[in-house]
Write an enzyme that holds these catalytic residues in place. Structure first.
Site, PDB file in Angstrom:
ATOM      1  N   ASP A 110      -1.600  57.805  12.451  1.00  0.00           N
ATOM      2  CA  ASP A 110      -2.162  58.882  13.345  1.00  0.00           C
ATOM      3  C   ASP A 110      -3.463  58.074  13.968  1.00  0.00           C
ATOM      4  OD1 ASP A 110      -2.996  61.319  14.321  1.00  0.00           O
ATOM      5  OD2 ASP A 110      -4.439  61.624  12.608  1.00  0.00           O
ATOM      6  N   ASP A 112      -6.400  60.367  15.674  1.00  0.00           N
ATOM      7  CA  ASP A 112      -7.856  61.126  15.514  1.00  0.00           C
ATOM      8  C   ASP A 112      -8.148  61.217  13.823  1.00  0.00           C
ATOM      9  OD1 ASP A 112      -8.361  61.560  18.004  1.00  0.00           O
ATOM     10  OD2 ASP A 112      -6.634  63.007  18.055  1.00  0.00           O
TER      11      ASP A 112
END
Length: 586
Positions: A110, A112
């Site tokens: 991922d 963020d």
């Protein structure tokens, strides 16, 4: 039962597991006076740790200092000449279930709060301020909200918002409420038990009546909700008409979504990434090491391409290992596939039929694809080619689902994938429970938590002794009361027992109070309000329970992967049932 560890026939250590802290080296004896290479095992770390020492002075690093920080010294990645030596406890990877990295074909990330670690003091404050402005200017809340301030240290992950009652809860793994606040007012024990203590009707504490604070993005909105609860209680005429607690939470969520939709947050971050994102120099070396080990790497993020490119360019551009950058898309060389706008957690559903588009990096245009394969666009006779100068192997997409990703990576089995994320539900639970992917959760708060655990190890032992003494005194009180009630006793004997009972009850009350105060002081060392992230009293917190259930591995930051061999076999520590705890570790 002591365990003798022999490190390649060079160094010997005696480990007394009875006194060993679950996170440290409390009882260790160095038998060899001239160690060159030592092998240590300690509970909690859940794997072997290697310590190199070249002379006698280096041995002083064992014990307390062995698990402390480097004092600003940059950790060396595993593949470097200096790597594989020492891993601070705050940088370690902890294992819940065995994972042999040799079986992993592809490693995904991922972006963020995983690859990009945001600075809470600036980024969360920015999110808070943007949300407040939306509430005032778009949703009719009073102007005085603009004067409010945000304490970014107040909220923690793992809390639950009771939308109906305006309460914020911390629960243990059995979903018993241990800490509860109404706005910023702590609920009394009686109120807490009266509201949440009905054991005949167990509440699931899930949507739609509750909201889970399971990501760092949620901390600002939780704090703002608490402020609005206090405002409504003290000045009900100042909130919009009909705005009860559920409506206020709904408005906060709507304001947060507006900030994300209109670019309020991301436009500001894009102008000055360094102000809002931590600069991690280990990310590029980590990615290169993983790729050199033969693994495929991919990025799946809910952020769209324009923002993803800015953030990843900031993280990677100044740390490229091949002599600098020649193109603002050079960071793409470290990923086989990049999927933006993924709409997780829906992305992980196998029956998801979302369309996948190819992204033209230079313009950001979306091009139709046939399940990821470029196809002729309307009016053209051949597939659109990437702009001149861009490597054709850069594969950037938007949307789609996990089925598309598996095809793009030629993945045959879900167990061949390790996915690293920060969101227990959006990243970890779905990918683990639905797909069977292997998972690693990033918990930035963990670094400080385990360092505090090490510093407070003696306090923890004292708490255990106080608890044992409390149990012993209470048992003696119960026994004397039973004897006085049911045994045939002479007057003198009875009087002596009554006197002893009074003394024991006084001692019981003293020990109970001392234990409660010491336990409260201990938890406040971690957080003044909510205590230890992974604990509520002696029980694991609900957040810890979720981590244990769904994260194969967990660690404080994604680049900690660079400190371990890409072929490492992670193994969990032994589980103990309560009946084993005081028997086996002897």
């Amino acid at each position: 039962m002591p365990i003798l560890l022999i490190a390649l026939g060079v160094n010997l250590f005696l480990w007394d597991m009875r006194t060993a802290s679950c996170y440290g080296l409390d009882s260790i004896i160095n038998i060899n006076a001239n160690p060159v290479f030592s092998l240590l095992i300690y509970p909690g770390a859940k794997q072997l740790h290697f310590f190199y020492s070249m002379d006698h002075s280096d041995r002083t690093m064992l014990g307390d200092k062995a698990l402390q920080s480097h004092g600003g010294e940059k950790p060396h990645i595993w593949s470097s000449l200096e790597g594989g030596s020492r891993i601070d406890i705050g940088k370690q990877i902890f294992c819940n279930r065995s994972l042999n990295m040799r079986n992993i074909v592809a490693i995904g990330f991922d972006m963020d709060y995983t690859l990009a670690q945001y600075k809470p003091e600036t980024f969360e404050s920015l999110a808070y301020e943007g949300t407040v402005r939306k509430l005032v200017y778009d949703l009719g809340y009073p102007q005085e909200l603009l004067e409010w301030t945000f304490d970014w240290k107040y909220m923690v992950r793992g809390l639950v918002l009771d939308k109906k009652r305006g309460n914020i809860l911390k629960m243990d793994r059995h979903k018993y409420v241990k800490v509860a606040y109404h706005g910023f007012r702590e609920l009394s024990k009686e109120d807490k038990v009266g509201t949440y203590g009905n054991t005949f009707i167990r509440d699931s504490f899930d949507e739609p009546d509750y909201a889970l604070i399971d990501t760092l993005f949620s901390l600002a909105e939780a704090y703002l909700f608490a402020q609005l609860v206090d405002l409504r209680d003290n000045n009900p005429g100042k909130v919009p008409e009909g705005a009860d607690y559920p409506r206020m939470y709904k408005d906060v969520r709507a304001a947060v979504d507006l900030c994300h939709r209109d670019g309020t947050l991301k436009q500001v971050v894009a102008k000055d990434p360094k102000r809002y994102i931590n600069d991690d120099t280990s990310i590029v070396p980590m990615l290169k090491m993983l790729r050199n080990s033969g693994r495929l790497t991919f990025l799946v993020t809910n952020s769209l391409w324009d923002y993803t490119n800015i953030v990843m360019n900031f993280l990677c551009a100044s740390h490229m290992l091949d002599g600098g950058i020649t193109c603002k898309f050079d960071w793409l060389q470290y990923f086989d596939v990049v999927i933006t706008g993924s709409a997780k957690p829906g992305f992980f559903l196998e029956d998801n039929r979302a369309n996948i588009f190819e992204v033209e990096p230079e313009s950001g245009m979306l091009l139709n694809t046939d399940n990821g394969t470029p196809m002729p666009q309307v009016g053209n006779t051949s597939p659109k080619m990437l702009p001149k100068g861009l490597n054709k192997r850069y594969r950037v997409f938007q949307g789609g689902s996990v089925g598309h990703l598996h095809k793009l990576l030629s993945i045959e089995s879900s167990t061949q994938v390790l996915y690293v994320g920060d969101h227990i539900y959006g990243d970890i639970l779905r990918s683990k429970k639905v797909l069977g992917w292997r998972t690693m959760l990033v918990v930035p708060e963990l670094e400080r938590e385990v360092e505090l655990l090490w510093e407070l190890r003696d306090t923890r032992k004292q708490l255990r002794l106080l608890r044992n003494e409390r149990d012993l005194v209470e048992d003696r009180v119960h026994h004397l009361k039973w004897s006085l009630k049911f045994e045939s006793l002479g007057d003198d004997e009875k009087q002596n027992m009554i006197s002893s009972l009074g003394e024991l009850e006084l001692r019981r009350d003293q020990v109970r109070l001392a234990h409660q105060q010491a336990q409260g002081d201990y938890h406040q060392k971690f957080h003044k309000i909510w205590g230890q992230l992974m604990k509520t009293g002696y029980q694991n917190s609900r957040f810890a329970h979720q981590v244990e259930r769904f994260a194969c591995l967990y660690t404080s930051q994604v680049s900690n992967l660079s400190l371990y061999s890409p072929d490492k076999c992670y193994r969990p520590s032994e589980d103990f049932m309560p009946h084993e705890f005081h028997i086996l570790p002897s």
